[in-house]
Design an enzyme around this catalytic site. Structure first.
Site, PDB file in Angstrom:
ATOM      1  N   MET A 239     -25.951   2.037  24.951  1.00  0.00           N
ATOM      2  CA  MET A 239     -27.054   1.388  24.069  1.00  0.00           C
ATOM      3  C   MET A 239     -28.256   1.965  24.484  1.00  0.00           C
ATOM      4  O   MET A 239     -29.242   1.387  24.474  1.00  0.00           O
ATOM      5  CB  MET A 239     -26.826  -0.098  24.491  1.00  0.00           C
ATOM      6  CG  MET A 239     -25.577  -0.623  23.917  1.00  0.00           C
ATOM      7  SD  MET A 239     -25.443  -2.549  23.706  1.00  0.00           S
ATOM      8  CE  MET A 239     -25.872  -2.964  25.411  1.00  0.00           C
TER       9      MET A 239
ATOM     10  N   LEU B  51     -31.067   5.208  29.382  1.00  0.00           N
ATOM     11  CA  LEU B  51     -29.904   5.861  30.176  1.00  0.00           C
ATOM     12  C   LEU B  51     -30.369   6.126  31.546  1.00  0.00           C
ATOM     13  O   LEU B  51     -31.242   6.470  32.121  1.00  0.00           O
ATOM     14  CB  LEU B  51     -29.559   7.305  29.213  1.00  0.00           C
ATOM     15  CG  LEU B  51     -29.325   7.331  27.946  1.00  0.00           C
ATOM     16  CD1 LEU B  51     -29.387   8.595  27.427  1.00  0.00           C
ATOM     17  CD2 LEU B  51     -28.071   6.348  27.840  1.00  0.00           C
ATOM     18  N   HIS B  52     -29.333   6.155  32.296  1.00  0.00           N
ATOM     19  CA  HIS B  52     -29.383   6.555  34.001  1.00  0.00           C
ATOM     20  C   HIS B  52     -28.395   7.172  34.188  1.00  0.00           C
ATOM     21  O   HIS B  52     -27.377   7.666  33.367  1.00  0.00           O
ATOM     22  CB  HIS B  52     -29.459   5.072  34.609  1.00  0.00           C
ATOM     23  CG  HIS B  52     -28.326   4.257  34.365  1.00  0.00           C
ATOM     24  ND1 HIS B  52     -27.000   4.429  34.552  1.00  0.00           N
ATOM     25  CD2 HIS B  52     -28.173   2.982  33.847  1.00  0.00           C
ATOM     26  CE1 HIS B  52     -26.178   3.576  34.095  1.00  0.00           C
ATOM     27  NE2 HIS B  52     -26.738   2.512  33.487  1.00  0.00           N
TER      28      HIS B  52
ATOM     29  N   GLY C 103     -25.304   6.835  35.782  1.00  0.00           N
ATOM     30  CA  GLY C 103     -24.242   6.423  35.219  1.00  0.00           C
ATOM     31  C   GLY C 103     -23.933   7.041  33.891  1.00  0.00           C
ATOM     32  O   GLY C 103     -22.838   7.678  33.488  1.00  0.00           O
ATOM     33  N   HIS C 104     -24.824   6.731  32.945  1.00  0.00           N
ATOM     34  CA  HIS C 104     -24.579   7.177  31.610  1.00  0.00           C
ATOM     35  C   HIS C 104     -24.488   9.054  31.678  1.00  0.00           C
ATOM     36  O   HIS C 104     -23.618   9.542  30.933  1.00  0.00           O
ATOM     37  CB  HIS C 104     -25.753   7.009  30.645  1.00  0.00           C
ATOM     38  CG  HIS C 104     -25.807   5.661  30.312  1.00  0.00           C
ATOM     39  ND1 HIS C 104     -27.092   4.744  30.776  1.00  0.00           N
ATOM     40  CD2 HIS C 104     -25.070   4.707  29.764  1.00  0.00           C
ATOM     41  CE1 HIS C 104     -26.807   3.752  30.330  1.00  0.00           C
ATOM     42  NE2 HIS C 104     -25.726   3.593  29.704  1.00  0.00           N
TER      43      HIS C 104
ATOM     44  N   GLY D 151     -17.542   3.973  31.229  1.00  0.00           N
ATOM     45  CA  GLY D 151     -18.026   3.879  32.366  1.00  0.00           C
ATOM     46  C   GLY D 151     -16.917   2.625  33.102  1.00  0.00           C
ATOM     47  O   GLY D 151     -16.815   1.750  32.454  1.00  0.00           O
TER      48      GLY D 151
ATOM     49  N   SER E  96     -27.271   0.171  36.300  1.00  0.00           N
ATOM     50  CA  SER E  96     -26.986  -0.549  34.920  1.00  0.00           C
ATOM     51  C   SER E  96     -28.475  -0.655  34.559  1.00  0.00           C
ATOM     52  O   SER E  96     -29.345  -0.712  35.220  1.00  0.00           O
ATOM     53  CB  SER E  96     -26.591  -2.095  35.452  1.00  0.00           C
ATOM     54  OG  SER E  96     -26.864  -2.749  34.248  1.00  0.00           O
ATOM     55  N   SER E  97     -28.600  -0.562  33.171  1.00  0.00           N
ATOM     56  CA  SER E  97     -29.742  -0.831  32.287  1.00  0.00           C
ATOM     57  C   SER E  97     -30.392  -1.914  32.868  1.00  0.00           C
ATOM     58  O   SER E  97     -31.723  -2.059  32.908  1.00  0.00           O
ATOM     59  CB  SER E  97     -29.528  -0.668  30.935  1.00  0.00           C
ATOM     60  OG  SER E  97     -29.220   0.524  30.825  1.00  0.00           O
ATOM     61  N   ARG E  98     -29.699  -3.031  33.092  1.00  0.00           N
ATOM     62  CA  ARG E  98     -30.048  -4.520  33.299  1.00  0.00           C
ATOM     63  C   ARG E  98     -30.843  -4.558  34.868  1.00  0.00           C
ATOM     64  O   ARG E  98     -31.489  -5.490  34.940  1.00  0.00           O
ATOM     65  CB  ARG E  98     -29.087  -5.632  33.218  1.00  0.00           C
ATOM     66  CG  ARG E  98     -28.868  -5.692  31.842  1.00  0.00           C
ATOM     67  CD  ARG E  98     -27.840  -6.841  31.304  1.00  0.00           C
ATOM     68  NE  ARG E  98     -27.849  -7.248  29.891  1.00  0.00           N
ATOM     69  CZ  ARG E  98     -26.885  -6.865  29.045  1.00  0.00           C
ATOM     70  NH1 ARG E  98     -25.734  -6.309  29.788  1.00  0.00           N
ATOM     71  NH2 ARG E  98     -26.862  -7.162  27.775  1.00  0.00           N
TER      72      ARG E  98
END
Ligand code: PAF
Length: 290
Positions: free
Chosen positions: A30, A33-34, A36-37, A149, A187-189
């Protein structure tokens, strides 16, 4: 890297790769990106000749009071990161392209059982939204492999089940959680957290780690979960759930050895999830250590 927004253009671009029998890997996201992505993209790059990432903030998986409008949209930055990570093609359709009808009138994919309880209990309809958009992306891209993930453990289980049930010839690859130095799962959040919340957030992983170690050492399950809920609350994290499940998310029985400890908590208006896989000692080995 090419960025495409329309379905016919995207299909035409991939046609050639399909005809030449190239292995295609899909990394659905979505955006925002960090690392993790980017670990998903790197793993995809290792396994396939063509890496396709998607960025689509999927309205069908957000509840009425969730953060759809606030969800961070950072396309230019994401494009740079994807390009630097070796992604070949970015598909980032509009909502009208993905859902030409009103959401309520749209065909949906529902995966019973594994999507119930845990996050499915707190976010009704969420996994129908995920399963629908992922099915659509599988149909549009027709990848050989798709990368997700392990932080979204239940989502991964739902996707594995839908691939099995709908006979998609796609290998689903789960990639381990990438964490900040203090243990917080990326997490993006996390970007919603203010300084004070960010300082408290790592207590989620610390608590899970400690509980998992004690469970692996043979401590009594019910006591550990009750203590864990209290510990999370003391750290200022409001638990939605803390559960021990078998790795397929079925209930833990006396013979279960491979399990996963999962939690979701609220920190202000932000909801964080995390999980830790663990090996349970056989019942009766030694359960005097709770
Ligand atoms: O994990 C996510 O980012 C989303 O749930 C996914 C799989 C891209 C579907 O919208």
């Amino acid at each position: 890297m090419r960025t495409l927004r329309d379905i016919p253009e995207m299909r035409a671009t991939l046609d050639d790769s399909h005809r030449r029998g190239q292995r295609i890997a899909l990394v659905p996201t979505m955006g925002n990106l960090h690392d993790g992505h980017l670990a998903l993209v790197a793993a995809a790059r290792d396994r396939a000749e063509v890496v396709v990432a998607t960025i689509f903030v999927n309205p069908m998986q957000f509840g009425p009071n969730e953060d759809l409008d606030a969800y961070p949209r950072t396309l230019a930055d994401d494009q740079q990161k994807l390009e630097a990570s070796g992604c070949d093609l970015l598909f980032t359709p509009t909502t009208a392209t993905v859902y030409p009808r009103q959401l309520e009138a749209q065909t949906r994919v529902s995966v019973p059982g594994v999507s119930e309880g845990l996050c499915g209990g707190n976010r009704p309809g969420h996994f129908d939204g995920v399963a629908t958009v992922v099915t659509m992306l599988f149909n549009l891209v027709q990848p050989d492999l798709a990368f997700f993930g392990q932080k979204d453990y239940q989502q991964l289980a739902v996707i594995r089940r839908l691939v099995e049930d709908l006979h998609f010839p796609i290998e689903i690859v789960g990639i381990p959680i990438v964490r900040a130095e203090d243990g917080l799962a990326l997490s993006s959040r996390n970007g919603y957290l203010d300084d004070d919340q960010r300082a408290r957030a790592p207590a989620l992983y610390r608590t899970l780690r400690e509980l998992a170690d004690r469970l692996e050492a043979g401590a009594g399950r019910d006591d550990i979960l009750a203590q864990g809920l209290a510990r999370l609350a003391e750290s200022g994290l409001d638990p939605d759930y803390l559960e021990l499940r078998a790795t397929d998310l079925g209930p833990v029985s006396e013979t279960t050895d491979r399990a996963v400890l999962l939690a979701a908590v609220r920190l202000g208006s932000t909801r964080l999830i995390d999980n830790i896989p663990l090996t349970l000692p056989r019942q009766g080995d030694d359960d005097t250590r709770s």
